[in-house]
Scaffold this motif. Sequence first.
Motif, PDB file in Angstrom:
ATOM      1  N   SER A   1      -3.326  17.270  13.124  1.00  0.00           N
ATOM      2  CA  SER A   1      -3.371  18.716  13.388  1.00  0.00           C
ATOM      3  C   SER A   1      -2.021  19.368  13.144  1.00  0.00           C
ATOM      4  O   SER A   1      -1.933  20.577  12.921  1.00  0.00           O
ATOM      5  N   ALA A   2      -0.948  18.559  13.152  1.00  0.00           N
ATOM      6  CA  ALA A   2       0.395  19.053  12.842  1.00  0.00           C
ATOM      7  C   ALA A   2       0.752  18.825  11.372  1.00  0.00           C
ATOM      8  O   ALA A   2       1.909  19.020  10.977  1.00  0.00           O
ATOM      9  N   GLY A   3      -0.232  18.388  10.581  1.00  0.00           N
ATOM     10  CA  GLY A   3      -0.012  18.224   9.150  1.00  0.00           C
ATOM     11  C   GLY A   3       0.532  16.881   8.722  1.00  0.00           C
ATOM     12  O   GLY A   3       0.890  16.691   7.553  1.00  0.00           O
ATOM     13  N   ARG A   4       0.585  15.899   9.634  1.00  0.00           N
ATOM     14  CA  ARG A   4       1.108  14.584   9.270  1.00  0.00           C
ATOM     15  C   ARG A   4      -0.006  13.722   8.655  1.00  0.00           C
ATOM     16  O   ARG A   4      -1.167  13.843   9.002  1.00  0.00           O
ATOM     17  N   HIS A   5       0.410  12.842   7.763  1.00  0.00           N
ATOM     18  CA  HIS A   5      -0.524  11.913   7.141  1.00  0.00           C
ATOM     19  C   HIS A   5      -0.554  10.627   7.976  1.00  0.00           C
ATOM     20  O   HIS A   5       0.493  10.017   8.217  1.00  0.00           O
ATOM     21  N   VAL A   6      -1.739  10.223   8.365  1.00  0.00           N
ATOM     22  CA  VAL A   6      -1.906   9.109   9.296  1.00  0.00           C
ATOM     23  C   VAL A   6      -2.819   8.062   8.685  1.00  0.00           C
ATOM     24  O   VAL A   6      -3.863   8.380   8.101  1.00  0.00           O
ATOM     25  N   LEU A   7      -2.426   6.810   8.863  1.00  0.00           N
ATOM     26  CA  LEU A   7      -3.264   5.673   8.510  1.00  0.00           C
ATOM     27  C   LEU A   7      -3.718   5.033   9.815  1.00  0.00           C
ATOM     28  O   LEU A   7      -2.895   4.540  10.599  1.00  0.00           O
ATOM     29  N   LEU A   8      -5.015   5.059  10.080  1.00  0.00           N
ATOM     30  CA  LEU A   8      -5.601   4.517  11.308  1.00  0.00           C
ATOM     31  C   LEU A   8      -6.326   3.229  10.955  1.00  0.00           C
ATOM     32  O   LEU A   8      -7.265   3.242  10.148  1.00  0.00           O
ATOM     33  N   ILE A   9      -5.904   2.103  11.547  1.00  0.00           N
ATOM     34  CA  ILE A   9      -6.506   0.820  11.203  1.00  0.00           C
ATOM     35  C   ILE A   9      -7.124   0.178  12.440  1.00  0.00           C
ATOM     36  O   ILE A   9      -6.689   0.404  13.569  1.00  0.00           O
ATOM     37  N   ASP A  10      -8.142  -0.639  12.199  1.00  0.00           N
ATOM     38  CA  ASP A  10      -8.819  -1.333  13.289  1.00  0.00           C
ATOM     39  C   ASP A  10      -9.455  -2.599  12.737  1.00  0.00           C
ATOM     40  O   ASP A  10      -9.977  -2.606  11.614  1.00  0.00           O
TER      41      ASP A  10
ATOM     42  N   THR B   1       0.837  -1.196   0.000  1.00  0.00           N
ATOM     43  CA  THR B   1       0.000   0.000   0.000  1.00  0.00           C
ATOM     44  C   THR B   1       0.870   1.243   0.000  1.00  0.00           C
ATOM     45  O   THR B   1       2.080   1.190   0.188  1.00  0.00           O
ATOM     46  N   ALA B   2       0.215   2.383  -0.186  1.00  0.00           N
ATOM     47  CA  ALA B   2       0.916   3.665  -0.171  1.00  0.00           C
ATOM     48  C   ALA B   2       1.435   3.951   1.233  1.00  0.00           C
ATOM     49  O   ALA B   2       0.883   3.485   2.224  1.00  0.00           O
ATOM     50  N   ASP B   3       2.491   4.720   1.292  1.00  0.00           N
ATOM     51  CA  ASP B   3       3.070   5.080   2.588  1.00  0.00           C
ATOM     52  C   ASP B   3       2.205   6.100   3.303  1.00  0.00           C
ATOM     53  O   ASP B   3       1.436   6.847   2.697  1.00  0.00           O
ATOM     54  N   ALA B   4       2.368   6.139   4.638  1.00  0.00           N
ATOM     55  CA  ALA B   4       1.842   7.209   5.485  1.00  0.00           C
ATOM     56  C   ALA B   4       2.970   7.659   6.384  1.00  0.00           C
ATOM     57  O   ALA B   4       3.974   6.965   6.524  1.00  0.00           O
ATOM     58  N   ASP B   5       2.822   8.822   6.989  1.00  0.00           N
ATOM     59  CA  ASP B   5       3.846   9.240   7.954  1.00  0.00           C
ATOM     60  C   ASP B   5       3.821   8.325   9.179  1.00  0.00           C
ATOM     61  O   ASP B   5       4.875   7.926   9.681  1.00  0.00           O
ATOM     62  N   VAL B   6       2.610   8.003   9.640  1.00  0.00           N
ATOM     63  CA  VAL B   6       2.451   7.179  10.843  1.00  0.00           C
ATOM     64  C   VAL B   6       1.260   6.245  10.652  1.00  0.00           C
ATOM     65  O   VAL B   6       0.222   6.660  10.128  1.00  0.00           O
TER      66      VAL B   6
ATOM     67  N   VAL C   1      -9.797 -12.212   4.039  1.00  0.00           N
ATOM     68  CA  VAL C   1      -9.966 -12.050   2.598  1.00  0.00           C
ATOM     69  C   VAL C   1      -8.613 -12.065   1.903  1.00  0.00           C
ATOM     70  O   VAL C   1      -8.418 -12.732   0.887  1.00  0.00           O
ATOM     71  N   ARG C   2      -7.661 -11.315   2.470  1.00  0.00           N
ATOM     72  CA  ARG C   2      -6.315 -11.263   1.890  1.00  0.00           C
ATOM     73  C   ARG C   2      -5.380 -10.659   2.934  1.00  0.00           C
ATOM     74  O   ARG C   2      -5.818 -10.260   4.006  1.00  0.00           O
ATOM     75  N   GLU C   3      -4.110 -10.579   2.603  1.00  0.00           N
ATOM     76  CA  GLU C   3      -3.125  -9.958   3.483  1.00  0.00           C
ATOM     77  C   GLU C   3      -2.443  -8.808   2.764  1.00  0.00           C
ATOM     78  O   GLU C   3      -2.341  -8.796   1.526  1.00  0.00           O
ATOM     79  N   GLU C   4      -1.966  -7.830   3.527  1.00  0.00           N
ATOM     80  CA  GLU C   4      -1.258  -6.689   2.972  1.00  0.00           C
ATOM     81  C   GLU C   4      -0.120  -6.300   3.908  1.00  0.00           C
ATOM     82  O   GLU C   4      -0.104  -6.677   5.083  1.00  0.00           O
ATOM     83  N   VAL C   5       0.794  -5.520   3.390  1.00  0.00           N
ATOM     84  CA  VAL C   5       1.807  -4.871   4.200  1.00  0.00           C
ATOM     85  C   VAL C   5       1.608  -3.374   4.072  1.00  0.00           C
ATOM     86  O   VAL C   5       1.521  -2.839   2.962  1.00  0.00           O
ATOM     87  N   LEU C   6       1.499  -2.696   5.196  1.00  0.00           N
ATOM     88  CA  LEU C   6       1.352  -1.240   5.248  1.00  0.00           C
ATOM     89  C   LEU C   6       2.661  -0.671   5.784  1.00  0.00           C
ATOM     90  O   LEU C   6       3.203  -1.176   6.765  1.00  0.00           O
ATOM     91  N   ARG C   7       3.150   0.412   5.157  1.00  0.00           N
ATOM     92  CA  ARG C   7       4.441   0.964   5.583  1.00  0.00           C
ATOM     93  C   ARG C   7       4.301   2.433   5.949  1.00  0.00           C
ATOM     94  O   ARG C   7       3.480   3.157   5.394  1.00  0.00           O
ATOM     95  N   ALA C   8       5.112   2.825   6.944  1.00  0.00           N
ATOM     96  CA  ALA C   8       5.100   4.208   7.413  1.00  0.00           C
ATOM     97  C   ALA C   8       6.392   4.495   8.143  1.00  0.00           C
ATOM     98  O   ALA C   8       7.179   3.576   8.441  1.00  0.00           O
ATOM     99  N   GLY C   9       6.597   5.764   8.460  1.00  0.00           N
ATOM    100  CA  GLY C   9       7.797   6.147   9.182  1.00  0.00           C
ATOM    101  C   GLY C   9       7.784   5.722  10.634  1.00  0.00           C
ATOM    102  O   GLY C   9       8.835   5.611  11.262  1.00  0.00           O
ATOM    103  N   ALA C  10       6.601   5.475  11.187  1.00  0.00           N
ATOM    104  CA  ALA C  10       6.477   5.033  12.577  1.00  0.00           C
ATOM    105  C   ALA C  10       5.150   4.316  12.740  1.00  0.00           C
ATOM    106  O   ALA C  10       4.200   4.533  11.977  1.00  0.00           O
ATOM    107  N   VAL C  11       5.081   3.455  13.756  1.00  0.00           N
ATOM    108  CA  VAL C  11       3.877   2.681  14.047  1.00  0.00           C
ATOM    109  C   VAL C  11       3.523   2.877  15.525  1.00  0.00           C
ATOM    110  O   VAL C  11       4.404   2.805  16.392  1.00  0.00           O
TER     111      VAL C  11
END
Length: 559
Positions: free
Chosen positions: A27-36, A4-9, A217-227
């Motif tokens: 609020s500080a302008g970072r791009h975040v991927l929130l998963i649940d 998948t596409a990158d996120a900052d966090v 259904v399937r598996e993915e790898v999500l990447r970011a600068g921090a988790v």
Amino acid sequence: MAQTADADVIVIGAGLAGLVTATELTSAGRHVLLIDAEPRASLGGQAWWSFGGLFLVGSPEQRRMGVDDDVELAFADWLGSAGFAPGAADGVGPDAQGYAWARAFVEFAGTDLRPWLHDLGVRWFPLVQWAERGGYLADGHGNSVPRFHVTWGTGPGVLAPFLAAAARAREAGLLDVRFRHRAVGFEVTDGVVDGVRVEILAPDDAERGAPSSRDVVREEVLRAGAVVVATGGIGANHDLVRAQWPTAAGRLPERMLSGVPDSTDGVLQTVAADAGAALVHTDRMWHYPEGITNHSPVWSRHGIRILAGPSSLWLDADGNRLPPPLFPGFDALGALQHVTARGDDHSWFVLNKAIMDTEFALSGSEQNPDLTGKSVRQLAQRVLPGAVGPVARFAESSDEFVWAPDAAELAAGMNALTGTPRIDADALARTIALRDAQVRSGLGKDHQVVATAMARRYRVDRLIRVAPPRPLTTPKDGPLLAVRLSVLTRKTLGGLHTDAAGRVLRPDGEVLPGLWAVGEAAGFGGGGMHGHRALEGTFLGGCLFTGRLAGRALARDSA
């Protein structure tokens, strides 16, 4: 596996701690991927179901109630409850990080917490409640003064500003929320955590809190600068709870209730440990001994906690009174350990209808529709005669409420409920008669009678929380009532070991680069800011504090 596409966090877990972390970052302008892993209906997680209580220190609400409080008194209470290991205050030993987080949180509770939330539109019920009263010496467990501030709107009211902020961030393209994404592993490159392996689960329209499908259904790898791990505790995983319960405290029973949805299983903490993270204080837990089965369950083994005033007699499974100061509302963990040390799966409240009407409340947003719905009209009924609606419904619907005109029939009903003859009718009658004689004296040597009289000196307790002291056998207050209480799993006080910013540590005490933890997954800060005991109102507060602090630190790190 798809990439998948990158996120900052990446933030794992869309409960309160995860939402606060994510919205601080956006609020500080970072791009975040929130998963649940859960469906969209469960956005907000466990906090949505909460009573919305917050531990605040020196608040305007306290001052209006005549309560004199400050940070130093609150921290002294915290230390008396936590029982941190020697050296913690000096920054050494297993509780060094927890102590530092505790000190910072109590200062936050006495300074920025209320104005921050107030500016976001959060308000509080003006009558401050007195939870975990302690009853030991001045340096022991308990709140010296009332500090439990119930949010106007309960748990959903605490969540509301962060849900609104998340919606704005999504509109701005800064937040991507993906449900049915279950984290099952971490990607580590050159010692740095830089991604998450996820299972995409099949769509599910389960209602909030209900068990949902785990079909992959399937598996993915999500990447970011921090988790960031924000997946909560282990309360629904009863096998793990029993395995981690300290042997010195006896054993947790096979039959327990859950105060949290099934998804609160603690699995990701083990996954993080496999990636090199340190887990600490996993044997420290905050479960409740006052659970009753929900007559309208949402999740598996769904239980509700009775929030009782101090007048009910608390009896063990054989009908003996629990020792002082194990009275209702004084020391939840002490009472729980008394039950587990005996090897029992239940205890009893014995009272009468008048005490129930005045002193029983139920924990949770759904059990307090007046506060959750912000209904002043419904709220006014709390000062009128009779039990509030949800309590009255439990009294009518629950098999665990045993009514009787006298002690003999009460004992028979208690034994019929458990299927054992453990309650002796004559002994129960004598216990009630001796307690009633102490009340009639107007003075008395019974610690619970004295403590109840002292509680009525606080205006809130006198108005809505503590019944006037009268014999249990007073005819106009009848009939007698016994309520079977079961162990209710709820919070874990240990978790992923973190530093002062929320960065996860390795077993050698060094930072595991790229991995952060907040909320209950981090022991509410440092892997255990509560130590061994909690003062209540500190769980939502801990999610708010860790999410805010880690989110802001991450924003600076990724600038």
